[in-house]
Design a protein around this motif. Structure first.
Motif, mmCIF file in Angstrom:
data_model
loop_
_atom_site.group_PDB
_atom_site.id
_atom_site.type_symbol
_atom_site.label_atom_id
_atom_site.label_comp_id
_atom_site.label_asym_id
_atom_site.label_seq_id
_atom_site.Cartn_x
_atom_site.Cartn_y
_atom_site.Cartn_z
ATOM 1 N N GLY A 235 49.975 83.648 5.313
ATOM 2 C CA GLY A 235 49.571 82.252 5.500
ATOM 3 C C GLY A 235 50.342 81.587 6.616
ATOM 4 N N TRP A 236 50.756 80.351 6.338
ATOM 5 C CA TRP A 236 51.437 79.572 7.362
ATOM 6 C C TRP A 236 52.618 78.837 6.748
ATOM 7 N N ASN A 237 53.754 78.839 7.442
ATOM 8 C CA ASN A 237 54.900 78.016 7.052
ATOM 9 C C ASN A 237 54.853 76.709 7.833
ATOM 10 N N LEU A 238 55.073 75.598 7.142
ATOM 11 C CA LEU A 238 55.006 74.279 7.783
ATOM 12 C C LEU A 238 56.407 73.680 7.873
ATOM 13 N N TYR A 239 56.815 73.336 9.094
ATOM 14 C CA TYR A 239 58.118 72.722 9.351
ATOM 15 C C TYR A 239 57.906 71.289 9.836
ATOM 16 N N ILE A 240 58.836 70.408 9.478
ATOM 17 C CA ILE A 240 58.720 69.015 9.907
ATOM 18 C C ILE A 240 60.081 68.493 10.381
ATOM 19 N N GLY A 241 60.017 67.477 11.230
ATOM 20 C CA GLY A 241 61.237 66.758 11.607
ATOM 21 C C GLY A 241 62.045 67.377 12.723
ATOM 22 N N GLY A 242 61.468 68.258 13.515
ATOM 23 C CA GLY A 242 62.212 68.827 14.628
ATOM 24 C C GLY A 242 62.000 68.028 15.904
ATOM 25 N N ASN A 243 62.927 68.117 16.822
ATOM 26 C CA ASN A 243 62.728 67.533 18.156
ATOM 27 C C ASN A 243 63.771 68.071 19.115
ATOM 28 N N GLY A 244 63.465 67.942 20.409
ATOM 29 C CA GLY A 244 64.424 68.310 21.442
ATOM 30 C C GLY A 244 65.144 67.057 21.894
ATOM 31 N N GLY A 245 65.177 66.816 23.194
ATOM 32 C CA GLY A 245 65.783 65.590 23.694
ATOM 33 C C GLY A 245 67.298 65.604 23.632
ATOM 34 N N MET A 246 67.886 64.395 23.670
ATOM 35 C CA MET A 246 69.348 64.262 23.731
ATOM 36 C C MET A 246 70.015 64.714 22.435
ATOM 37 N N THR A 247 69.314 64.561 21.327
ATOM 38 C CA THR A 247 69.883 64.976 20.048
ATOM 39 C C THR A 247 68.930 65.963 19.387
ATOM 40 N N PRO A 248 68.998 67.220 19.792
ATOM 41 C CA PRO A 248 68.052 68.187 19.245
ATOM 42 C C PRO A 248 68.228 68.344 17.730
ATOM 43 N N ARG A 249 67.098 68.606 17.071
ATOM 44 C CA ARG A 249 67.166 68.832 15.625
ATOM 45 C C ARG A 249 66.201 69.941 15.258
ATOM 46 N N HIS A 250 66.693 70.874 14.497
ATOM 47 C CA HIS A 250 65.876 71.958 14.009
ATOM 48 C C HIS A 250 65.022 71.435 12.869
ATOM 49 N N ALA A 251 63.745 71.766 12.870
ATOM 50 C CA ALA A 251 62.852 71.261 11.826
ATOM 51 C C ALA A 251 63.177 71.878 10.470
ATOM 52 N N ASP A 252 62.791 71.158 9.407
ATOM 53 C CA ASP A 252 63.005 71.628 8.039
ATOM 54 C C ASP A 252 61.717 72.254 7.506
ATOM 55 N N LEU A 253 61.886 73.274 6.711
ATOM 56 C CA LEU A 253 60.729 73.918 6.087
ATOM 57 C C LEU A 253 60.198 73.028 4.969
ATOM 58 N N LEU A 254 58.973 72.562 5.125
ATOM 59 C CA LEU A 254 58.359 71.721 4.088
ATOM 60 C C LEU A 254 57.663 72.575 3.045
#
Length: 868
Positions: free
Chosen positions: A712-731
């Motif tokens: 199937g598919w794993n869905l991640y949310i809340g990631g972004n690059g930019g000045m303060t990168p953040r790794h997305a969380d597995l929803l």
């Protein structure tokens, strides 16, 4: 050229300081020393072993998700030059002569020192088992190590990590992300044995195994099995089993790098570490040692960065002549909070209940994957704890444990889920350390507000450095600042601006429930005045989200930001860029030719963007309708690069072409981009779909990202690059296609409904009460009973979508705004000029004689650039 002063501000001759090692602790030492007035008395030379300045090793794993070495750098631009520091990269120290007070470098240079600071860090421990040095065996310490792992992973199918501690699980996450079948071998009976107890370890193991990592605890590495080609082929375990392996990462702990000290006759501990006192001085008063290479005055070698920072600051104050008794380093808080393979884990204080008479208070919810244990002392004080699956309360519990005072709230209330916890606020004592990275207490934060006059969290962070390290205390910091302002009689205004006392979330609900369709109606009924640059675009976005007509119609047109005003992105010289939508990054040869012909005919600069589409730069306002007429006629739509809305859904080629792909990532990306195109939101939205765990589309760096699995598919949310990168969380994991799309629908609409102005999903996810677990409960389990509303809102958006540029071209009234001069339509702006560069155009600089851009007169196969 480096500025090398010869005397300090007091005209005294400068003294020579040599810092050996430029890691995180070394850089913090430099910052702390140069902040002290006495720091100007030193001429500083830094000998760095690596070929690059200090970088963030704590977030090293983010390198695999696209964070490059520059983004990880900890050395601010200009820092070295501004302070006259002689930073010598790839030039390690080879020997120290304490009698002569000199350091000899690897290249043979001899440097005199008045003070020597050793910040040499540690090295990875590799068990001396047969085959440990075979091709395919790695450690996980530097960017070069990661580059080697990535390269080897290209030809590997199975990876084994030796060590189930913090770094070992980070390495396992990296191998999984690279698409390898991953095993973790841990000698102890549980993962993270130093930080979590048996109950926490069991839950942590279950969660990590759910993510596809196979865990082997209570097993040691006996040998690396090597093939005839000299490469790793497997691993023999102490229990007799043999694991297949094409790649091995040793992450079995670190050892202090104290060789220079040993060879120069300085005392070292029985198990390593340069012996230092409470001021971080060795037995030689001219030599200091800080960080992982030092054996601190309490007899411990600290392997965490926060104690290293504290030691750096102690040594800096001592060398600057600013030492106070409270600066002595006598020990450090080793609390830990981190996310391992998407699993939140925290440990603080006496996590294992080693204190005599200690009792446990436990909350465990296996169904939701939450484990919380608090250790309570005889006097009712909080001694420590373990949190797995939900670390939201870490920011509050850790300072309470460090404070050592009897709790004023029943401890069982502190471990219950949100909604069942304490009815009132939990009060921290003033002496509680809120920021352990920079040792900032609640009292210091309060003083920053009422003594130093700081009125916002950024001001307090700048004043105290609290919250500028790992960031885990920022939420608590905000609470303290707000409470202190309110206690001082300052009204903390939570309104959007001076015209609305409501937050963006409240305004959204007002507009939705009351059916308001104009700014005038809203401000008349729920605000004051005529609005401003803050509230107008926010209301415009809300109205657009709720599908209240074209954004350039009637009153809405005056509310838009500059880019929305012309449906294009304003560039630095006053020209605009045009970005047609290319769903999923898929485009036909005919589409490419069409875009190329338009760029050629209008003389536009073209560039392929990071979002897999083509940006056309250099258009004048008057040219926009003509450009878009040809794009729309060719079947293109607006890419909404100008709006706070969905930008792109990036994709890899997936199973259709890639031999590693397991799902049709391109097809899904196109479906998602067409579904969410034009969806207005509090901030821009980016997405990506990867066809396998190798993650070529970098989905975990997006607001919502999807990674294919075999089922199937794993869905991640809340990631972004930019000045303060953040790794997305597995929803959610292994979703079928319909459930996946329905979950994304609800996530997006819940975010749009509850986020603040200009709040990315990453910041929203960290801010919202309950964090990821709350969002998961709302989106997946309908815990608030909102899902039918969220579904209906998304369906309305999908049904009512229209291409904004096609709608403009069909309406002469809307077209009237696209002129540079109202009184002379069609006249190019003479201030917008260009010069040729690399066969295209670029904006002319102030000292260049550029030319005005007008449609080129060429139509042949060769690109020509109008230059006069």
């Amino acid at each position: 050229m480096t500025h090398r002063p010869t005397s300090g501000p007091s005209s005294r001759p400068l003294k020579d300081l040599v810092l050996v090692g430029h890691g995180m602790v070394g850089q913090r030492f430099l910052e702390a020393l140069t902040e002290q007035p006495g720091g100007a008395d030193w001429r500083i030379t830094v000998l760095a072993e690596e070929p690059r300045p200090a970088y963030d090793r704590v977030h090293l794993t983010s390198w695999f998700s696209g964070t490059d070495a520059d983004a990880l750098s900890l050395t601010p631009p200009g820092f070295v030059t501004d302070h006259g520091i002689d930073l010598r990269l790839a030039e390690p120290a080879a020997a120290v002569d304490r009698a002569a007070q000199t350091v000899t470098t690897a290249s043979g240079q001899v440097l005199h020192y008045d003070a020597l600071v050793l910040a040499t860090g540690s090295y990875p421990f590799v068990p001396p088992v047969p085959g440990h040095d075979a091709a395919g065996c790695h450690v996980y310490r530097t960017i070069e190590d990661l580059e080697a792992i990535r390269d080897d992973a290209e030809q590997a199918g199975t990876g084994v990590v030796v060590g189930g501690g913090l770094l070992g699980l980070e390495a396992a996450g990296a191998l999984t992300a690279l698409g390898l079948e991953t095993h973790v071998v841990e000698f102890a009976p549980r993962l993270m044995a130093l930080q979590v107890d048996e109950g926490g370890g069991q839950l942590l193991r279950r969660k990590i195994e759910e993510l596809g990592v196979t865990v082997h605890t209570g097993a040691g590495t006996q040998a690396i099995v090597v093939g005839e080609d000299g490469r790793v082929r497997g691993m023999g375990l102490s229990d007799g089993r043999e694991l297949p392996a094409d790649l091995v990462v040793f992450s079995a702990g670190v050892r202090p790098r104290d060789q220079l000290a040993r060879e120069s006759g300085l005392p070292v501990g029985e198990r390593g570490g340069i012996v230092v006192d409470e001021r971080c001085r060795t037995t030689d008063p001219h030599v200091y040692a800080i960080g992982e290479c030092a054996l601190a005055a309490d007899g411990r070698v600290y392997g965490l960065v926060a104690p290293g920072y504290a030691m750096a600051e102690t040594a800096a104050r001592s060398l600057a002549g600013e030492h106070r008794d409270q600066d002595a380093f006598t020990g450090a808080d080793t609390s830990t909070k981190l996310k391992l393979l998407g699993v939140d884990v925290a440990s603080f204080g006496d996590a294992h209940g080693a204190t005599e008479g200690a009792l446990d208070v436990l909350y465990s919810d296996s169904r939701n994957g939450v484990y919380k244990k608090l250790v309570i002392g005889r006097e009712g004080q909080l001694l420590g704890g373990v949190l797995v699956g939900d670390t939201e309360s870490y920011g509050l519990l850790r300072p309470l444990a460090m404070g050592g005072e009897p709790l004023r709230t029943a401890p069982e209330q502190l471990v219950l889920p949100a909604g069942l916890g304490p009815a009132g606020p939990v009060t921290l004592p003033d002496e509680a350390v809120v920021c352990s990275c920079h040792n900032v207490s609640k009292e210091q934060i309060r003083a920053a507000v009422h003594d130093a006059g700081c009125g916002t969290v950024p001001e307090v962070k700048k004043c105290t450095k609290a919250g500028t390290g790992c960031g885990s205390c920022v939420k608590l910091l905000g609470t303290i600042v707000t409470e202190e302002l309110q206690a001082s009689g300052v009204t903390v205004d939570k309104g959007l601006c001076e015209h609305f006392a409501h937050t963006r979330t409240e305004l959204y609900e007002i507009v939705r429930v009351a059916g308001i369709t104009s700014f005038t109606d809203l401000v008349d009924r729920h605000g004051t005045g005529e609005g401003c640059d803050i509230c107008k675009p926010v209301v415009a976005s809300i109205l657009a989200t709720l599908d209240n007509g074209h954004i350039l119609d009637g009153e809405q047109a005056a509310l838009q930001d500059t880019n929305d005003h012309f449906l294009a992105n304003l560039q630095r010289n006053g020209s605009y860029s045009v970005v047609p939508r290319i769903p999923g990054g898929e485009i036909t040869p005919h589409g490419l030719i069409t875009i190329g012909e338009i760029a050629r005919d209008f003389g536009l600069y073209t560039k392929i963007t990071g979002g897999q589409r083509i940006d056309l730069f250099g258009a004048g306002v008057d040219q926009l309708p003509a450009i878009w007429r040809r794009l729309v006629d060719a079947g293109f739509e607006s890419g909404h690069a100008y709006g706070k809305s969905l930008r792109t859904v990036k994709s890899c080629v997936g199973e259709t072409w890639c031999r590693y792909g397991v799902q049709d990532s391109v097809g899904l990306a196109i479906e998602l981009e067409l579904r969410y195109r034009g969806l207005r939101s509090p901030h821009k939205l980016k997405s990506a779909v990867s066809g396998c765990a190798r993650e070529c589309a970098e989905a975990q760096g997006k607001d919502f990202g999807i990674i294919a699995t075999s089922t199937g598919w794993n869905l991640y949310i809340g990631g972004n690059g930019g000045m303060t990168p953040r790794h997305a969380d597995l929803l959610a994991a292994d979703l079928d296609r319909d459930t996946l799309i329905r979950s994304i629908d609800r996530f997006l609409m819940f975010y749009i409904r509850t986020a603040d102005r200009l709040e990315r999903t990453s910041v929203w996810l960290d801010r919202i009460d309950g964090g990821l677990d709350h969002v998961r409960a709302v989106v997946m389990d309908d815990s608030l009973g909102l899902c039918s509303e969220l579904d209906a809102l998304m369906e309305r958006h999908v049904d009512q979508y229209q291409d904004e540029w096609a709608a403009v071209l069909a309406d002469p009234e809307r077209l009237r705004r696209f002129v540079s001069f109202v009184n002379a339509p069609g006249t190019p702006d003479p201030a917008v000029t260009f010069v040729p560069e690399r066969g295209q155009i670029r904006p002319a600089r102030p000292d260049e004689n550029g030319t005005i851009l007008s449609p080129a007169l060429v139509a042949g196969p060769r690109l020509e650039v109008r230059t006069a």
